[in-house]
Design an enzyme around this catalytic site. Structure first.
Site, PDB file in Angstrom:
ATOM      1  CG  HIS A 115      -0.245   0.319   2.500  1.00 38.98           C
ATOM      2  ND1 HIS A 115       0.397  -0.655   3.217  1.00 38.98           N
ATOM      3  CD2 HIS A 115      -0.056   1.474   3.188  1.00 38.98           C
ATOM      4  CE1 HIS A 115       0.948  -0.114   4.292  1.00 38.98           C
ATOM      5  NE2 HIS A 115       0.695   1.169   4.302  1.00 38.98           N
TER       6      HIS A 115
HETATM    7  C1  UD1 Z   1      -1.924   5.931   5.296  1.00 37.91           C
HETATM    8  C2  UD1 Z   1      -0.602   6.488   5.789  1.00 37.91           C
HETATM    9  C3  UD1 Z   1       0.464   5.412   5.719  1.00 37.91           C
HETATM   10  C4  UD1 Z   1       0.020   4.156   6.427  1.00 37.91           C
HETATM   11  C5  UD1 Z   1      -1.339   3.708   5.915  1.00 37.91           C
HETATM   12  C6  UD1 Z   1      -1.849   2.548   6.715  1.00 37.91           C
HETATM   13  C7  UD1 Z   1      -0.266   8.890   5.397  1.00 37.91           C
HETATM   14  C8  UD1 Z   1       0.440   9.893   4.564  1.00 37.91           C
HETATM   15  N1  UD1 Z   1      -0.152   7.616   4.995  1.00 37.91           N
HETATM   16  O1  UD1 Z   1      -1.743   5.624   3.929  1.00 37.91           O
HETATM   17  O2  UD1 Z   1       1.653   5.878   6.335  1.00 37.91           O
HETATM   18  O3  UD1 Z   1       0.975   3.147   6.207  1.00 37.91           O
HETATM   19  O4  UD1 Z   1      -2.284   4.784   6.026  1.00 37.91           O
HETATM   20  O5  UD1 Z   1      -2.784   1.788   6.030  1.00 37.91           O
HETATM   21  O6  UD1 Z   1      -0.903   9.223   6.355  1.00 37.91           O
HETATM   22  N2  UD1 Z   1      -9.169   4.886   1.018  1.00 37.91           N
HETATM   23  C9  UD1 Z   1     -10.407   4.303   0.942  1.00 37.91           C
HETATM   24  N3  UD1 Z   1     -11.015   3.968   2.114  1.00 37.91           N
HETATM   25  C10 UD1 Z   1     -10.471   4.198   3.334  1.00 37.91           C
HETATM   26  C11 UD1 Z   1      -9.208   4.803   3.394  1.00 37.91           C
HETATM   27  C12 UD1 Z   1      -8.564   5.138   2.221  1.00 37.91           C
HETATM   28  O7  UD1 Z   1     -10.948   4.068  -0.135  1.00 37.91           O
HETATM   29  O8  UD1 Z   1     -11.086   3.867   4.361  1.00 37.91           O
HETATM   30  C13 UD1 Z   1      -8.464   5.189  -0.260  1.00 37.91           C
HETATM   31  C14 UD1 Z   1      -8.750   6.600  -0.776  1.00 37.91           C
HETATM   32  O9  UD1 Z   1      -8.775   6.522  -2.176  1.00 37.91           O
HETATM   33  C15 UD1 Z   1      -7.518   7.368  -0.369  1.00 37.91           C
HETATM   34  C16 UD1 Z   1      -6.428   6.313  -0.427  1.00 37.91           C
HETATM   35  O10 UD1 Z   1      -7.044   5.097  -0.032  1.00 37.91           O
HETATM   36  O11 UD1 Z   1      -7.261   8.456  -1.186  1.00 37.91           O
HETATM   37  C17 UD1 Z   1      -5.242   6.592   0.484  1.00 37.91           C
HETATM   38  O12 UD1 Z   1      -5.682   6.793   1.824  1.00 37.91           O
HETATM   39  P1  UD1 Z   1      -4.809   7.709   2.828  1.00 37.91           P
HETATM   40  O13 UD1 Z   1      -5.384   7.623   4.183  1.00 37.91           O
HETATM   41  O14 UD1 Z   1      -4.586   9.042   2.257  1.00 37.91           O
HETATM   42  O15 UD1 Z   1      -3.384   7.042   2.810  1.00 37.91           O
HETATM   43  P2  UD1 Z   1      -2.991   5.506   2.963  1.00 37.91           P
HETATM   44  O16 UD1 Z   1      -2.426   5.066   1.660  1.00 37.91           O
HETATM   45  O17 UD1 Z   1      -4.097   4.739   3.558  1.00 37.91           O
HETATM   46  N1  UDP Z   2      -3.741  -5.336   8.721  1.00 40.17           N
HETATM   47  C1  UDP Z   2      -5.003  -5.883   8.845  1.00 40.17           C
HETATM   48  N2  UDP Z   2      -5.680  -6.248   7.706  1.00 40.17           N
HETATM   49  C2  UDP Z   2      -5.158  -6.090   6.471  1.00 40.17           C
HETATM   50  C3  UDP Z   2      -3.854  -5.536   6.344  1.00 40.17           C
HETATM   51  C4  UDP Z   2      -3.184  -5.140   7.495  1.00 40.17           C
HETATM   52  O1  UDP Z   2      -5.497  -6.063   9.960  1.00 40.17           O
HETATM   53  O2  UDP Z   2      -5.828  -6.443   5.487  1.00 40.17           O
HETATM   54  C5  UDP Z   2      -3.014  -4.924   9.943  1.00 40.17           C
HETATM   55  C6  UDP Z   2      -1.630  -5.483  10.109  1.00 40.17           C
HETATM   56  O3  UDP Z   2      -1.663  -6.768  10.691  1.00 40.17           O
HETATM   57  C7  UDP Z   2      -0.951  -4.453  10.984  1.00 40.17           C
HETATM   58  C8  UDP Z   2      -1.584  -3.163  10.511  1.00 40.17           C
HETATM   59  O4  UDP Z   2      -2.803  -3.519   9.875  1.00 40.17           O
HETATM   60  O5  UDP Z   2      -1.292  -4.626  12.349  1.00 40.17           O
HETATM   61  C9  UDP Z   2      -0.650  -2.516   9.553  1.00 40.17           C
HETATM   62  O6  UDP Z   2      -1.286  -1.554   8.822  1.00 40.17           O
HETATM   63  P1  UDP Z   2      -0.779  -1.075   7.405  1.00 40.17           P
HETATM   64  O7  UDP Z   2       0.035  -2.137   6.766  1.00 40.17           O
HETATM   65  O8  UDP Z   2      -1.965  -0.571   6.701  1.00 40.17           O
HETATM   66  O9  UDP Z   2       0.109   0.205   7.787  1.00 40.17           O
HETATM   67  P2  UDP Z   2       1.643   0.444   8.191  1.00 40.17           P
HETATM   68  O10 UDP Z   2       1.976  -0.441   9.340  1.00 40.17           O
HETATM   69  O11 UDP Z   2       2.470   0.172   6.976  1.00 40.17           O
HETATM   70  O12 UDP Z   2       1.676   1.877   8.516  1.00 40.17           O
END
Ligand code: UD1
Ligand code: UDP
Length: 352
Positions: free
Chosen positions: A205
């Site tokens: 992601h």
């Molecule tokens: C964010 C964090 C990242 C973290 C990740 C965990 C920042 C800059 N990034 O990235 O460090 O590792 O969360 O998962 O804060 N979206 C949906 N539904 C949701 C959430 C997101 O559809 O519930 C989609 C939207 O299109 C959105 C995109 O995912 O634009 C990215 O979501 P965003 O929260 O901006 O960043 P993440 O990639 O989730």
């Molecule tokens: N995780 C989850 N379901 C998923 C993917 C990740 O429960 O489908 C959990 C994972 O086990 C960990 C946390 O989400 O505890 C990590 O989140 P993510 O990888 O989105 O973010 P990051 O740690 O890279 O910021």
């Protein structure tokens, strides 16, 4: 007893806030939980509150998705109002997301002490939005709760020595707690007809992979080439990026892209995987604690200790390197304890 405003917003923060919330209650602190709404799909948010025994948020700011500046800015104003109203002794933040940065900045401007869980982590790659967030948050925090000696050293190298405490990693408690509550076999595996131990678990992601169609295509090409069944819970960001990259869907029957899974399913899927391929920060650590080899789909990592221990290998987004690493997988003989002694949440509560 302290009054604490905790700010969470993204999936990994719900996981981290669960054991800390329990420890805060046990220590007699008062916690007011703010959800920024950065993650909002049920599978990215509600499922974690249901499964982890987290108290429902006291308020959800409903900020949602957006470009970095707009998203962080909207959070900043909304969190500022909450902090002014609640007048906490500490504002508690986790990790390195935009929710973390917004909360830390809002608190710092209002003169409220910031406590940062996962302080001192560095990839030394400022192109990553997470790196910018964590550096800035550490520089305005009063209480820096570091998971490892390396994190403490990183802070010292930036001149931050006051308020630094090595407490270990709160995710260790979250994963241990989930591992005790798992069903014999993850329901996802049963539904897909895959035997425990016979598959690879994949998550992708990070912006560096999803926003670069070439890297994303290279990762998908590796997953197409590998013989093992693959279970890949797809982050919504990646679902969209796959469409942009023109990925036509799996070309082999064993490549299973599924919706994001809840935490118990995810821990179960990790526990039973032959190996884990990921660009997630949290998953690299969980793989280590659960004793599963990890191939990290990045060129660097903050969790360098897992690499040094031989359980984590950086494979980037290079198709051939990924395929070769899966073929040559080795499980090291020993697994020294990393990131504390499983009492990070209680230590944090005591420090607060
Ligand atoms: C964010 C964090 C990242 C973290 C990740 C965990 C920042 C800059 N990034 O990235 O460090 O590792 O969360 O998962 O804060 N979206 C949906 N539904 C949701 C959430 C997101 O559809 O519930 C989609 C939207 O299109 C959105 C995109 O995912 O634009 C990215 O979501 P965003 O929260 O901006 O960043 P993440 O990639 O989730
Ligand atoms: N995780 C989850 N379901 C998923 C993917 C990740 O429960 O489908 C959990 C994972 O086990 C960990 C946390 O989400 O505890 C990590 O989140 P993510 O990888 O989105 O973010 P990051 O740690 O890279 O910021």
């Amino acid at each position: 007893m302290a009054r604490i405003v905790t700010v969470v917003g993204a999936r990994p923060q719900f996981v981290k806030a669960a054991p800390v919330g329990r420890a805060l209650r046990q220590a007699g602190h008062h916690e007011y939980l703010v959800h920024t709404g950065q993650h909002y799909d049920d599978r990215m948010s509600a499922v974690f509150f249901d499964e982890l025994g987290l108290c429902p948020p006291d308020c959800n700011l409903g900020i949602g998705s957006g470009p970095h500046g707009a998203q962080t800015g909207a959070m900043l104003g909304a969190i500022e109002a909450v902090i002014q109203r609640e007048a906490p002794d500490h504002v508690l933040v986790y990790g390195d997301t935009n929710s973390t940065l917004a909360a830390a900045l809002a608190a710092a401007k209002l003169g409220r002490p910031v406590a940062h869980v996962e302080a001192g982590l560095r990839s030394f790659d400022r192109r990553m939005p997470e790196e910018v967030n964590r550096v800035l948050v550490d520089h305005v925090a009063q209480l820096l709760l570091a998971p490892s000696p390396a994190a403490v050293r990183n802070l010292a190298a930036e001149g931050i020595v006051r308020g630094v405490h090595e407490v270990g990693d709160v995710m260790a408690e979250a994963v241990a707690d989930a591992a005790r509550r798992l069903p014999a076999q993850p329901p996802v595996l049963r539904a897909l007809g895959i035997a425990p131990g016979a598959y690879l678990l994949v998550t992708v992601h990070r912006a560096e992979n999803t926003d670069d169609p070439q890297r994303l295509r290279a990762i998908m090409a590796a997953l197409e080439h590998i013989d093992d069944p693959v279970v890949f819970p797809v982050h919504p960001r990646t679902r969209k990026a796959l469409a942009v990259a023109g990925w036509a869907g799996p070309s082999r029957p064993g490549l299973h892209l599924v919706e994001p899974v809840g935490y118990l399913d995810m821990v179960g899927l990790q526990l039973h995987a032959r190996a884990i391929l990921t660009d997630s920060g949290g998953v690299q650590k969980e793989a280590y604690w659960l004793g599963r080899p990890c191939l990290t789909l990045r060129d660097n990592t903050e969790w360098v200790e897992t690499v040094a221990a031989g359980w984590n290998t950086l494979v980037g987004a290079d198709t051939e390197r990924i395929v070769a690493a899966v073929r040559d997988l080795q499980v090291p003989g020993s697994r020294p304890p990393l990131y504390g002694e499983g009492d990070a949440a209680a230590r944090i509560a005591a420090l607060l």
